[in-house]
Design a protein around this motif. Structure first.
Motif, PDB file in Angstrom:
ATOM      1  N   UNK A  10      -4.291   0.584  -9.499  1.00 33.22           N
ATOM      2  CA  UNK A  10      -2.837   0.565  -9.670  1.00 33.22           C
ATOM      3  C   UNK A  10      -2.182   1.210  -8.463  1.00 33.22           C
ATOM      4  N   UNK A  11      -0.883   1.081  -8.432  1.00 35.73           N
ATOM      5  CA  UNK A  11      -0.107   1.668  -7.333  1.00 35.73           C
ATOM      6  C   UNK A  11       1.229   0.968  -7.322  1.00 35.73           C
ATOM      7  N   UNK A  12       2.218   1.554  -6.676  1.00 37.62           N
ATOM      8  CA  UNK A  12       3.543   0.942  -6.715  1.00 37.62           C
ATOM      9  C   UNK A  12       3.576  -0.439  -6.069  1.00 37.62           C
ATOM     10  N   UNK A  13       4.499  -1.248  -6.544  1.00 36.52           N
ATOM     11  CA  UNK A  13       4.674  -2.586  -5.994  1.00 36.52           C
ATOM     12  C   UNK A  13       4.916  -2.475  -4.489  1.00 36.52           C
ATOM     13  N   UNK A  14       4.222  -3.273  -3.706  1.00 35.39           N
ATOM     14  CA  UNK A  14       4.416  -3.264  -2.261  1.00 35.39           C
ATOM     15  C   UNK A  14       3.454  -2.334  -1.533  1.00 35.39           C
ATOM     16  N   UNK A  15       2.614  -1.599  -2.265  1.00 31.45           N
ATOM     17  CA  UNK A  15       1.729  -0.625  -1.602  1.00 31.45           C
ATOM     18  C   UNK A  15       0.563  -1.313  -0.878  1.00 31.45           C
ATOM     19  N   UNK A  16       0.305  -2.575  -1.268  1.00 30.64           N
ATOM     20  CA  UNK A  16      -0.772  -3.305  -0.589  1.00 30.64           C
ATOM     21  C   UNK A  16      -2.070  -3.354  -1.376  1.00 30.64           C
ATOM     22  N   UNK A  17      -1.952  -3.191  -2.716  1.00 32.38           N
ATOM     23  CA  UNK A  17      -3.159  -3.255  -3.576  1.00 32.38           C
ATOM     24  C   UNK A  17      -3.857  -4.601  -3.404  1.00 32.38           C
ATOM     25  N   UNK A  18      -3.051  -5.664  -3.427  1.00 31.14           N
ATOM     26  CA  UNK A  18      -3.607  -7.021  -3.360  1.00 31.14           C
ATOM     27  C   UNK A  18      -4.401  -7.237  -2.083  1.00 31.14           C
ATOM     28  N   UNK A  19      -3.885  -6.731  -0.974  1.00 35.35           N
ATOM     29  CA  UNK A  19      -4.561  -6.912   0.320  1.00 35.35           C
ATOM     30  C   UNK A  19      -5.894  -6.161   0.318  1.00 35.35           C
ATOM     31  N   UNK A  20      -5.897  -4.950  -0.231  1.00 37.85           N
ATOM     32  CA  UNK A  20      -7.133  -4.162  -0.282  1.00 37.85           C
ATOM     33  C   UNK A  20      -8.166  -4.880  -1.155  1.00 37.85           C
ATOM     34  N   UNK A  21      -7.717  -5.332  -2.334  1.00 36.52           N
ATOM     35  CA  UNK A  21      -8.641  -5.965  -3.282  1.00 36.52           C
ATOM     36  C   UNK A  21      -9.224  -7.251  -2.686  1.00 36.52           C
ATOM     37  N   UNK A  22      -8.373  -8.047  -2.053  1.00 34.54           N
ATOM     38  CA  UNK A  22      -8.841  -9.302  -1.433  1.00 34.54           C
ATOM     39  C   UNK A  22      -9.913  -9.016  -0.385  1.00 34.54           C
ATOM     40  N   UNK A  23      -9.653  -8.034   0.468  1.00 33.65           N
ATOM     41  CA  UNK A  23     -10.612  -7.707   1.533  1.00 33.65           C
ATOM     42  C   UNK A  23     -11.922  -7.195   0.922  1.00 33.65           C
ATOM     43  N   UNK A 163      -9.162   8.560  -9.089  1.00 37.13           N
ATOM     44  CA  UNK A 163      -9.248   8.610  -7.620  1.00 37.13           C
ATOM     45  C   UNK A 163      -7.924   8.191  -6.991  1.00 37.13           C
ATOM     46  N   UNK A 164      -7.636   8.741  -5.828  1.00 39.13           N
ATOM     47  CA  UNK A 164      -6.458   8.338  -5.056  1.00 39.13           C
ATOM     48  C   UNK A 164      -6.924   7.855  -3.687  1.00 39.13           C
ATOM     49  N   UNK A 165      -6.349   6.752  -3.264  1.00 38.53           N
ATOM     50  CA  UNK A 165      -6.656   6.235  -1.927  1.00 38.53           C
ATOM     51  C   UNK A 165      -5.326   5.978  -1.220  1.00 38.53           C
ATOM     52  N   UNK A 166      -5.156   6.533  -0.035  1.00 37.14           N
ATOM     53  CA  UNK A 166      -3.930   6.285   0.733  1.00 37.14           C
ATOM     54  C   UNK A 166      -4.130   5.013   1.550  1.00 37.14           C
ATOM     55  N   UNK A 167      -3.194   4.072   1.392  1.00 36.00           N
ATOM     56  CA  UNK A 167      -3.299   2.832   2.152  1.00 36.00           C
ATOM     57  C   UNK A 167      -2.651   2.984   3.523  1.00 36.00           C
TER      58      UNK A 167
END
Ligand code: 5GP
Length: 186
Positions: A10-23, A163-167
């Motif tokens: 999870x994470x706020x909209x626009x944080x780039x979760x989708x990009x991380x998950x895809x990669x 866990x927390x991960x900074x994008x």
């Protein structure tokens, strides 16, 4: 063979979760992402059955009534839910499954499945988050402001996650998430 594990991202909209998950999934065959159902309209380029299952409000309500979702939640005026069967099938096959979902749904999953691990993706700053949301250019000003307000609420829920991960740099964020998943394997 041991069963797969659920990872809530999870994470706020626009944080780039989708990009991380895809990669992440493109470089790991043993990790898959669940395809959610939503009542929101498709954005340009989104494909039904790949990006989301785009359902009418009636179809969504029907799936809720049939207990077909692991979790579901309202987000900025639309409904989102994780279909049960595909996730359970993947777990049975020993595949780790990522649910890329907002915090209300994420908390439901972590309560229902105590072995599920929650990973919260943080933006490097509020400014960078707003910039990303605006850069997407797929939403109206009203929708952007609504998502920013929701982002502040979502950030306040960070302590419910494991866990927390900074994008910051993408490769680093992907490596951080991959390391968390690898560490949790038996
Ligand atoms: P978007 O409309 O930008 O695709 O997604 C809005 C939010 O809904 C994002 O935070 C996304 O992670 C979340 N979301 C996507 N699928 C699901 C789901 O199945 N359940 C829940 N609870 N949230 C979801």
């Amino acid at each position: 063979m041991s069963k797969g594990k659920i990872y809530v991202i999870s994470g706020p909209s626009g944080v780039g979760k989708g990009t991380i998950v895809k990669a992440l999934i493109s470089s790991h065959d043993d990790i898959k992402v669940s395809v959610s159902a939503t009542t929101r309209s498709p954005r340009e380029g989104e494909i039904n059955g790949e990006s989301y299952y785009f359902l009418t409000k009636e179809e969504f309500a029907d799936t809720v009534a049939k207990d077909g979702f692991i979790e579901h939640a309202e987000y900025c005026g639309n409904s989102y839910g994780t279909p049960k069967k595909p996730v359970f099938d993947m777990l049975e096959k020993g595949i780790d499954v990522i649910l890329e979902i907002e915090v209300q749904g994420g908390v439901q999953v972590m309560e229902k499945f105590p072995e599920a691990q929650g990973i919260f993706i943080l933006p490097p700053s509020m400014k960078s988050l707003e910039k990303r949301l605006r850069g997407r250019q797929s939403e109206t000003e009203e929708a952007i402001l609504r998502r920013l307000e929701t982002a502040r609420y979502e950030l306040s829920q960070v302590s419910k996650y494991d866990y927390f991960v900074v994008n910051g740099p993408l490769e680093q964020a992907v490596a951080d998430v991959a390391e968390i998943i690898e560490k949790n394997r038996d």
